[in-house]
Design a protein around this motif. Structure first.
Motif, mmCIF file in Angstrom:
data_model
loop_
_atom_site.group_PDB
_atom_site.id
_atom_site.type_symbol
_atom_site.label_atom_id
_atom_site.label_comp_id
_atom_site.label_asym_id
_atom_site.label_seq_id
_atom_site.Cartn_x
_atom_site.Cartn_y
_atom_site.Cartn_z
ATOM 1 N N ARG A 50 0.828 -1.208 0.000
ATOM 2 C CA ARG A 50 0.000 0.000 0.000
ATOM 3 C C ARG A 50 0.864 1.261 0.000
ATOM 4 O O ARG A 50 0.612 2.204 -0.744
ATOM 5 N N GLY A 51 1.908 1.255 0.842
ATOM 6 C CA GLY A 51 2.788 2.419 0.918
ATOM 7 C C GLY A 51 3.504 2.683 -0.393
ATOM 8 O O GLY A 51 3.639 3.837 -0.821
ATOM 9 N N PHE A 52 3.959 1.616 -1.050
ATOM 10 C CA PHE A 52 4.671 1.796 -2.323
ATOM 11 C C PHE A 52 3.738 2.361 -3.389
ATOM 12 O O PHE A 52 4.095 3.290 -4.113
ATOM 13 N N TRP A 53 2.538 1.793 -3.492
ATOM 14 C CA TRP A 53 1.636 2.229 -4.556
ATOM 15 C C TRP A 53 1.097 3.625 -4.316
ATOM 16 O O TRP A 53 0.817 4.363 -5.275
ATOM 17 N N TYR A 54 0.956 4.036 -3.082
ATOM 18 C CA TYR A 54 0.565 5.425 -2.810
ATOM 19 C C TYR A 54 1.684 6.375 -3.233
ATOM 20 O O TYR A 54 1.426 7.435 -3.805
ATOM 21 N N PHE A 55 2.918 6.003 -2.926
ATOM 22 C CA PHE A 55 4.054 6.824 -3.367
ATOM 23 C C PHE A 55 4.129 6.851 -4.888
ATOM 24 O O PHE A 55 4.296 7.920 -5.496
ATOM 25 N N GLN A 145 4.653 8.439 12.815
ATOM 26 C CA GLN A 145 5.384 7.186 12.770
ATOM 27 C C GLN A 145 6.466 7.200 11.702
ATOM 28 O O GLN A 145 6.423 7.960 10.738
ATOM 29 N N ASN A 146 7.427 6.334 11.905
ATOM 30 C CA ASN A 146 8.477 6.120 10.926
ATOM 31 C C ASN A 146 7.964 5.111 9.915
ATOM 32 O O ASN A 146 7.551 4.026 10.287
ATOM 33 N N PRO A 147 7.989 5.432 8.604
ATOM 34 C CA PRO A 147 7.447 4.496 7.624
ATOM 35 C C PRO A 147 8.199 3.179 7.581
ATOM 36 O O PRO A 147 7.681 2.175 7.108
ATOM 37 N N ASN A 148 9.446 3.167 8.093
ATOM 38 C CA ASN A 148 10.229 1.940 8.105
ATOM 39 C C ASN A 148 10.136 1.224 9.455
ATOM 40 O O ASN A 148 10.818 0.234 9.674
ATOM 41 N N ALA A 149 9.303 1.780 10.350
ATOM 42 C CA ALA A 149 9.156 1.153 11.661
ATOM 43 C C ALA A 149 8.527 -0.213 11.507
ATOM 44 O O ALA A 149 7.680 -0.433 10.660
ATOM 45 N N MET A 150 8.977 -1.130 12.344
ATOM 46 C CA MET A 150 8.490 -2.495 12.265
ATOM 47 C C MET A 150 7.379 -2.722 13.281
ATOM 48 O O MET A 150 7.432 -2.223 14.405
ATOM 49 N N ALA A 151 6.425 -3.481 12.889
ATOM 50 C CA ALA A 151 5.301 -3.768 13.775
ATOM 51 C C ALA A 151 5.767 -4.631 14.936
ATOM 52 O O ALA A 151 6.495 -5.604 14.749
ATOM 53 N N ARG A 152 5.354 -4.259 16.133
ATOM 54 C CA ARG A 152 5.688 -5.053 17.301
ATOM 55 C C ARG A 152 4.616 -6.109 17.516
ATOM 56 O O ARG A 152 3.457 -5.899 17.178
ATOM 57 N N PRO A 153 4.992 -7.243 18.095
ATOM 58 C CA PRO A 153 3.972 -8.256 18.372
ATOM 59 C C PRO A 153 2.861 -7.659 19.229
ATOM 60 O O PRO A 153 3.144 -7.054 20.256
ATOM 61 N N ARG A 154 1.619 -7.822 18.788
ATOM 62 C CA ARG A 154 0.490 -7.238 19.499
ATOM 63 C C ARG A 154 0.151 -8.065 20.710
ATOM 64 O O ARG A 154 -0.051 -9.271 20.635
ATOM 65 N N GLN A 155 0.068 -7.389 21.851
ATOM 66 C CA GLN A 155 -0.256 -8.075 23.082
ATOM 67 C C GLN A 155 -1.757 -8.281 23.163
ATOM 68 O O GLN A 155 -2.526 -7.563 22.529
#
Length: 206
Positions: A50-55, A145-155
């Motif tokens: 999604r991020g790539f195609w929006y760019f 947010q940082n676009p390169n930020a990695m998702a953390r495991p959701r608690q």
């Protein structure tokens, strides 16, 4: 007449929701475009499909505007400037998109051919962590947010806030602040935040 008024009242919230959704889409397009340009030298990490195609869509809009300006002024300077400005951010974003789909950086070489690049850019993201990092955090209009930020495991939902939990003596205000911080980091969604806030306030009325 009454039916028309009632129908108008029903249509107004729908139109308002659609308007806000359009605004959010535009904000997300601008966010991903600015992020790709800002991270032009970042060839590590992952970028969502999604991020790539929006760019990519934003770049095409700029190219079309540049062509229109060149046509009116009988020049080609605007198109040349647009291409030169975006060529490095484009390949940087493409490499991170390849990483997100599980492909090596070297796959970018055949992607010099535009059609091949677009085919690879359409590939589905890997849902789990791969050798290039964790999945990117989805865009949230309320998070810086940082676009390169990695998702953390959701608690689990209960891990963030359990109003009746006797094991914690944390004040409700501090719990809300902690929940807001988790939402801004992308660890929980806006809906989860509102649900936990409602439960917290229900158990701790002001």
């Amino acid at each position: 007449m009454v039916l028309l008024v009632r129908r108008k009242e029903r249509d107004e919230p729908v139109a308002e929701i659609m308007f806000h959704n359009k605004i959010r889409d535009i904000e997300e397009i601008v966010f991903h475009y600015k992020s790709a340009v800002r991270n032009y030298a970042t060839f590590s990490g992952r970028l969502s499909r999604r991020g790539f195609w929006y760019f990519y869509g934003a770049v095409n809009i700029i190219v079309i505007v540049s062509l229109a300006l060149d046509s009116m002024l009988s020049t080609d300077i605007f198109l040349n400037l647009a291409v030169l400005f975006h060529i490095i951010p484009y390949f940087s974003a493409l490499v991170r998109r390849l990483h997100d789909a599980g492909y090596s950086t070297w796959v970018v070489i055949p992607c010099i051919v535009p059609l091949i690049a677009l085919i690879f850019a359409l590939m589905a993201s890997e849902k789990e962590r791969n050798e290039y990092g964790s999945p990117p955090i989805p865009y949230s209009s309320g998070a810086r947010q940082n676009p390169n930020a990695m998702a953390r495991p959701r608690q689990p939902l209960q891990a963030h806030a359990r109003p009746g939990d006797s094991k914690t003596a944390e004040p409700p205000i501090e719990k809300l602040e902690r929940l807001a911080e988790l939402r801004n980091k992308g660890a929980i969604t806006d809906d989860e935040f509102e649900e936990m806030k409602r439960r917290l306030m229900g158990a701790n009325p002001v």
